[in-house]
Write an enzyme that holds these catalytic residues in place. Structure first.
Site, PDB file in Angstrom:
ATOM      1  N   ARG A 233       0.853  -1.187   0.000  1.00 22.73           N
ATOM      2  CA  ARG A 233       0.000   0.000   0.000  1.00 22.73           C
ATOM      3  C   ARG A 233       0.887   1.235   0.000  1.00 22.73           C
ATOM      4  O   ARG A 233       1.974   1.236   0.615  1.00 22.73           O
ATOM      5  CB  ARG A 233      -0.885   0.018   1.251  1.00 22.73           C
ATOM      6  N   GLU A 262      -4.275   7.767  -4.502  1.00 17.18           N
ATOM      7  CA  GLU A 262      -4.653   7.105  -5.752  1.00 17.18           C
ATOM      8  C   GLU A 262      -6.010   7.630  -6.196  1.00 17.18           C
ATOM      9  O   GLU A 262      -6.900   7.741  -5.349  1.00 17.18           O
ATOM     10  CB  GLU A 262      -4.714   5.588  -5.554  1.00 17.18           C
ATOM     11  N   HIS A 281      -1.740   0.687  -9.709  1.00 14.85           N
ATOM     12  CA  HIS A 281      -2.363  -0.283  -8.791  1.00 14.85           C
ATOM     13  C   HIS A 281      -3.053  -1.425  -9.544  1.00 14.85           C
ATOM     14  O   HIS A 281      -4.277  -1.576  -9.486  1.00 14.85           O
ATOM     15  CB  HIS A 281      -3.359   0.424  -7.855  1.00 14.85           C
TER      16      HIS A 281
END
Ligand code: GLV
Length: 318
Positions: A233, A262, A281
């Site tokens: 993360r 994000e 991601h």
């Protein structure tokens, strides 16, 4: 009465695949499907089970009958780390990381192999039409440090061991970890872990304990020129400190799939930093055919009042 299950994914292209995977079980549960909060809205008052990814948590305020949330992915920080209205009465489960791990292993292998195979140098030879010589490296000369030896990190460790790399690991507890050559444990083991690895791979969840784990102090402990790979993360890393470390050469390269914010804002320096490789991601995609069987097994257990798998521990936050 059959329980209402709301299947929610923000990836609209996945929805027909989830419909196909789950429709054979329609005899047992009443499935509704949504990819936006608007599509989900009519189903919220009656939903007992939420099988979802990328749903706004605020949605649960309108779900008084909610009893169980199964996340489609391994990460649960958006639900576990925050307060929400029905939290105490709702079970939270996550998808077993081993179902997502194989593709993440390939992602990390590719990141490391691009460096050992010196693809930048060989591409440059090719661009110059130069029949030159570059001595390629090998993972056998590398020490791969894996922070997080859970369901995903352990698989990453095994893959590198199989290729002959030395693998060291770091985790919060001293759970036996046969997949690594050496294990470092807890905050007191972090510095030695970081200084022993030529590549540091972050495969940790986002929790109160892991936030900004890789900050200025940690970056002062890494081997000069280290390759940092983050598939955990974004919050694990203090990004301004990483930028400084890249610019000073302390960190040789960073491969990142996850970011503190994000989507990564368009003006962010990572986008065109010469020492950064990045993807938006997607290293551990939630392929419906890979993850839905896990939900169906848990659904069966739920209907039979059995034991659900991968229940999130509120203390650990994963
Ligand atoms: C993806 O990021 C996941 O948590 O599964």
């Amino acid at each position: 009465m059959k329980p209402r299950v709301l299947v929610y994914t923000k990836y609209s292209t996945d929805l027909p695949r989830f419909v196909e995977m789950l429709s054979p079980d329609a005899a047992q549960a009443d499935f509704a499907f949504a990819t936006t909060p608007e599509e989900a809205a009519p189903h919220l008052p009656t939903t007992e089970i939420l099988y979802g990814w990328g749903f706004p948590l605020a949605m649960t305020k309108s779900m008084p009958r909610l009893k169980w949330i199964q996340k489609m992915g391994a990460g649960v920080e958006d639900v576990s780390g925050v307060k929400w209205p029905f939290k105490d009465s709702v079970i939270l489960t996550r998808t077993d990381g081993r179902l997502i791990a194989p593709r993440m292993v390939e992602y990390v292998l590719a990141a490391v192999l691009r460096r050992t195979l010196k693809t930048e140098a060989t591409d440059s030879l090719r661009r110059r039409r130069e029949w030159g010589y570059v001595e390629l490296g090998s993972v056998r000369q590398e020490t791969i440090g894996i922070a997080g030896l859970g369901e995903i990190g352990s698989e990453v460790a095994k893959a590198f061991r199989a290729l002959g790399a030395k693998v060291v690991g770091w985790r919060r507890s001293d759970t036996p970890s046969p997949e690594v050559d050496r294990l470092f444990v807890g905050p007191e083991g972090l510095r030695d872990f970081l200084s022993s690895a030529s590549t540091v791979v972050l495969v940790l969840p986002k929790t109160d304990e892991t936030r900004r784990l890789i900050g200025r102090e940690a970056l002062a402990a890494v081997r000069p020129g280290v390759h940092l790979v983050n598939v955990g993360r974004g919050d694990l890393v203090d990004e301004p400190a990483l930028l400084e470390a890249l610019d000073s050469g302390r960190v040789g390269h960073a491969t990142m799939d996850v970011f503190a914010t994000e989507p990564l804002p368009p003006e962010h320096p990572f986008w065109d930093h010469p020492k950064v490789s990045m993807t938006p991601h997607l290293s551990g995609p939630l392929i419906p055919e890979d993850v839905a069987p896990h939900f169906l097994r848990n659904l069966q257990a739920y209907l039979e009042r059995g034991t659900l798998q991968n229940v999130v521990d509120p203390q650990r936050q994963y």
